[in-house]
Design a protein around this motif. Structure first.
Motif, PDB file in Angstrom:
ATOM      1  N   ASP A 273       0.842  -1.190   0.000  1.00 22.24           N
ATOM      2  CA  ASP A 273       0.000   0.000   0.000  1.00 22.24           C
ATOM      3  C   ASP A 273       0.885   1.251   0.000  1.00 22.24           C
ATOM      4  O   ASP A 273       1.961   1.248   0.619  1.00 22.24           O
ATOM      5  N   THR A 274       0.419   2.296  -0.673  1.00 17.16           N
ATOM      6  CA  THR A 274       1.262   3.488  -0.850  1.00 17.16           C
ATOM      7  C   THR A 274       0.495   4.742  -0.440  1.00 17.16           C
ATOM      8  O   THR A 274      -0.629   4.956  -0.896  1.00 17.16           O
ATOM      9  N   PHE A 371       5.561   0.738   3.498  1.00 20.38           N
ATOM     10  CA  PHE A 371       4.650   1.326   2.509  1.00 20.38           C
ATOM     11  C   PHE A 371       5.459   1.809   1.305  1.00 20.38           C
ATOM     12  O   PHE A 371       6.659   2.074   1.406  1.00 20.38           O
TER      13      PHE A 371
END
Length: 557
Positions: A273-274, A371
């Motif tokens: 996830d970013t 992340f």
């Protein structure tokens, strides 16, 4: 840079709470977040340095220790990547499934080819996204993996009494004097026995300290550690020194960078996830913001202006992420993130140096917690990928006492019925009747199906008899309505489909339930499944017909 990899075998269920489920449940992520590993190592570091004050980032303490603490845990020099499932067969860490992969909706799940829509989009196929979360890719072959979960039910107890207590009220005014305990809540955790592989990237000279913190092998991760959750065992610690000048490279996807440059298109896949911010400082899951974050990262490292074109294709999803700060005793703010697996396609290329920068440092915020991981040109130029089914673990022999065996049977049958209910609701929601059959005829059909259900306890009677009688004794006008009414998605009339559903309720092309094997339940060795000629299949066939009629009436009203 030094890369440290190690395995984490769950000895107990691990609760890495995400933001899924209802308020009375905690649902775990399908992986062990990097923030969880970082927190566990911070805890070990503090225990080994009792001289550290509570505020160990304070400038007043020893500058050397202060600098070491920052490099190890806070300034981004050391990055703790998520621990994903480990493929023991191929000795590889699995990675999130790219959202660019779809499959034919009508094909059997076990032997389906995966289509890469960034290469081409088929016109005549009905497609759906891959439901599995992790994969291992070897050229054009894919192995999917799914984490195992354990669901436990708990109830809130008084810490002193060791049991729940009722609500106490004032007998005079009925006001609550003491709030009782006893609320029921559910934990859906990563099951024990699974192996995950974690990675730590060290830019500084602290790799030895990190390796020492990975000893002893027993470590506790995640929530509810005092309730039998979180025990994991560390093993197979390996470290690798990366030196680009001496051709000692490392890539998270295991493919050398020189083999991924000069492709026709640039494909950027998110491996975690970013979190990115727009120009106004707001967290955003907008693709243009992610593009800007990539450009900013390259510009910051290379000190030159880089302008990417607009992406030609985007396959994206978003999610909510958060976390928990043990020092504060409070949850972290919940923010929107671009989901792992999202793919961005550009009509340009990056140099080897640019690819190494992005893959090593990641993009966006909280890279220190895993992340923002990206892979450039990960997948080859294949339109189709062949799926290989993973070898299933053999089921252990479980000998239950008689009373527990009956309990397991009851649980398995209840779960099977629950799955049938969910499947029935999903199927009925996709069915529409295309002509104007009257509500009178739909009500007669519903009553006949209910009559069949009411006779299911009578072994001498056929539960389908009321519907057969109804269809055989229709007036010419009513029969015309049944024959003119088409079932959506097919070329068959309602009369033909009802006969098909009664003759072949499950397991073939004419059935309403095509894949009953997907509903099979196994509880402690007790297996329950839907058999074609079982009472359960007949019961749910009648309920299915009732639901179709009821839905059609509701839509007409």
């Amino acid at each position: 840079m030094k890369v440290i990899t190690f395995l984490l075998k769950a000895k107990q269920p691990i609760l890495a709470t995400s933001f899924q489920g209802d308020p009375n449940s905690d649902v775990s992520y399908p992986y062990i977040p990097g923030s969880m590993i970082r927190g566990a190592l911070i805890s070990r570091y503090i225990k080994r340095h009792p001289e550290l004050p509570d505020d160990f980032l304070s400038e007043e303490i020893n500058k050397e220790i202060n600098q070491e603490v920052k490099e190890l845990f806070f300034d981004g020099s050391t990055r703790y990547l998520n621990a994903y499932l480990f493929c023991e067969k191929q000795k590889k860490r699995t990675l999130p499934v790219p959202l660019v992969w779809y499959k034919n909706k009508d094909e059997d799940n076990s032997s389906v080819d995966v289509l890469d829509l960034s290469q081409s989009i088929p016109e005549k196929l009905s497609l759906k996204r891959i439901s599995e979360k992790f994969c291992v890719v070897n050229e054009s072959r894919v192995l999917f993996y799914e984490e195992k979960r354990r669901i436990n039910i708990h109830n809130l107890r008084d810490r002193t009494k060791g049991r729940s207590s009722p609500i106490k009220r004032n007998p005079n005014n009925n006001q609550v004097i003491h709030e009782g305990e006893g609320a029921i809540f559910r934990y859906e955790a990563l099951d024990s026995g699974q192996i995950f592989q974690a990675i730590i990237l060290c830019e500084g000279n602290d790799a030895d300290t990190i390796e020492s913190l990975l000893q002893p092998e027993n470590i506790w991760l995640g929530g509810s550690q005092s309730a039998g959750y979180g025990h994991a065992k560390i093993s197979k610690i390996y470290s690798y020194k990366v030196d680009n000048d001496k051709n000692k490279e490392w890539a998270e996807i295991g493919i050398a960078v020189q083999n991924r440059v000069n492709r026709q298109k640039l494909r950027i896949t998110l491996l975690s996830d970013t979190i990115v911010r727009n120009d106004y400082g707001q967290i955003s899951a907008d693709p243009s913001v992610l593009k800007q974050a990539i450009e900013d990262k390259l510009e910051h490292k290379l000190k030159i202006k880089i302008q990417l074109p607009q992406p030609t294709d985007i396959f994206i999803s978003s999610t909510i992420v958060g976390g928990f700060n043990k020092k504060w005793g409070l949850p972290l703010p919940q923010v929107t993130a671009v989901s792992a697996g999202s793919v961005f396609v550009f009509d340009t290329q990056l140099t080897e140096e640019q690819i190494k920068i992005l893959e090593t440092e990641g993009v966006g915020e909280r890279c220190i917690d895993g992340f923002g991981r990206v892979a450039i040109n990960w997948l080859g130029n294949y339109e189709k990928f062949t799926v290989t089914s993973p070898e299933k673990d053999s089921e252990p022999d479980i000998n239950l006492d008689k009373e527990y065996h009956y309990l397991a049977i009851e649980i398995a049958e209840n779960i099977l019925r629950q799955r049938l209910e969910q499947c029935l609701i999903k199927l009925v929601s996709n069915i529409n009747l295309t002509e104007n059959i009257t509500n009178t005829q739909l009500s007669r059909l519903e009553i006949a199906a209910r009559e069949g259900l009411n006779t299911s306890h009578d072994l001498q009677s056929c539960v389908y008899l009321p519907i057969c009688n109804l269809l055989n004794n229709l007036t010419s006008k009513a029969r015309e309505q049944y024959r003119n009414t088409k079932v959506s998605g097919t070329k068959f009339s309602l009369e033909e489909k009802i006969k098909d559903w009664l003759e072949n309720p499950i397991g073939n092309d004419k059935s309403w339930l095509l894949n009953p094997q997907e509903l099979t339940v196994n509880v402690a060795g007790v297996i329950r499944e839907v058999q074609p000629n079982s009472d359960l299949a007949r019961e749910y066939t009648l309920r299915f017909i009732m639901a179709v009629a009821k839905k059609a009436k509701k839509e007409k009203n």
